[in-house]
Design an enzyme around this catalytic site. Sequence first.
Site, mmCIF file in Angstrom:
data_model
loop_
_atom_site.group_PDB
_atom_site.id
_atom_site.type_symbol
_atom_site.label_atom_id
_atom_site.label_comp_id
_atom_site.label_asym_id
_atom_site.label_seq_id
_atom_site.Cartn_x
_atom_site.Cartn_y
_atom_site.Cartn_z
ATOM 1 N N ASP A 216 -88.591 5.248 -26.018
ATOM 2 C CA ASP A 216 -87.319 4.563 -25.712
ATOM 3 C C ASP A 216 -86.174 5.424 -26.243
ATOM 4 O O ASP A 216 -86.406 6.406 -26.937
ATOM 5 C CB ASP A 216 -87.295 3.200 -26.429
ATOM 6 C CG ASP A 216 -87.602 3.359 -27.925
ATOM 7 O OD1 ASP A 216 -88.784 3.251 -28.287
ATOM 8 O OD2 ASP A 216 -86.677 3.654 -28.708
ATOM 9 N N ASP A 218 -83.901 4.238 -28.366
ATOM 10 C CA ASP A 218 -83.367 3.464 -29.481
ATOM 11 C C ASP A 218 -82.156 2.660 -28.982
ATOM 12 O O ASP A 218 -82.296 1.959 -27.971
ATOM 13 C CB ASP A 218 -83.047 4.382 -30.672
ATOM 14 C CG ASP A 218 -83.030 3.611 -31.986
ATOM 15 O OD1 ASP A 218 -83.879 2.723 -32.153
ATOM 16 O OD2 ASP A 218 -82.168 3.887 -32.835
HETATM 17 N N1 ADE Z 1 -90.982 3.182 -32.544
HETATM 18 C C1 ADE Z 1 -90.802 3.320 -31.218
HETATM 19 N N2 ADE Z 1 -89.484 3.270 -30.895
HETATM 20 C C2 ADE Z 1 -88.810 3.105 -32.067
HETATM 21 C C3 ADE Z 1 -87.455 2.995 -32.412
HETATM 22 N N3 ADE Z 1 -86.503 3.029 -31.492
HETATM 23 N N4 ADE Z 1 -87.133 2.840 -33.718
HETATM 24 C C4 ADE Z 1 -88.101 2.802 -34.666
HETATM 25 N N5 ADE Z 1 -89.405 2.896 -34.395
HETATM 26 C C5 ADE Z 1 -89.760 3.053 -33.109
#
Ligand code: ADE
Length: 279
Positions: A216, A218
């Site tokens: 992703d 974030d």
């Molecule tokens: N694991 C997968 N995506 C994450 C994110 N955006 N922040 C922290 N841990 C994660």
Amino acid sequence: MGKHKVKVGIIGGSGLNDPDILEGRIEHKVSTPFGEPSDCLIEGKISGVSCVLLARHGRKHDIMPSKVNYRANIWALKTLGCTHVIASTATGSLQEDIAPGDLVLLDSFVDRTKSRESTFFDNSYSELMGVCHVPMDPAFCPETRQLFLEAASKLGLKMRPTGTCVTIEGPRFSSKAESLLYKSWGIQLVNMTMVPEVCLAKEAGLCYAAVAMATDYDCWRDKEGSVCVSEVLATFKQNVAKVTKLFKEVVPMIGGHEWDSTIDDLKSLVSSGFMSAPQ
Ligand code: ADE
């Protein structure tokens, strides 16, 4: 063959715990001086090389990142004779050019965890007494990383060769200000599990490498909504075959390599980290 018999621990992150990658499986329930590992350890072979699989969050995925007993996990792998640990981890991307589904071979970390047992050297175990400061550069084993790069290239698999991951405490995701702060530090990825696993592996004298999968963006990106669990899991599931293929390729390469000096050097690095009493 070298004096150290290679055995590869595999720590599967969310979605990479499939024991079918191992032939001739046997389960071990291991207790350690640091408590219980996340689950049973499954020993077997990949292309004739001994491996031990451990699900970081447990096979039912019911242990949250802050509650994973990282010390017990690493100790249990060491107890079963592992010389190496290869790990996968789901991460958020902090860079436009690392898209969900992309793989990154980590080479450093930033620690933003707050409440984890992150060393074996806290005098809680009578056989490891003393003050010990272990260097964290290089954080990940350069020789094992090199084999990963060669394995990815053999498979024609796209993998970014370096990347820094900031590990946050969780279980919450980052705020936008935090995400932008990490990004402004030039960090590529964010997750909740790389620290203290990488540090403990080094303290235990294990050759450790980790492949991060971006799942992703974030929450720093204006054009996209904030990260959510379903997105992380769906992207990991869609791309897990790439990581499995890579691990199956790299394990026989690790098994065929000479590790004596690397393992001996790691051991002396740890021994030389002990403070001796002033004369
Ligand atoms: N694991 C997968 N995506 C994450 C994110 N955006 N922040 C922290 N841990 C994660």
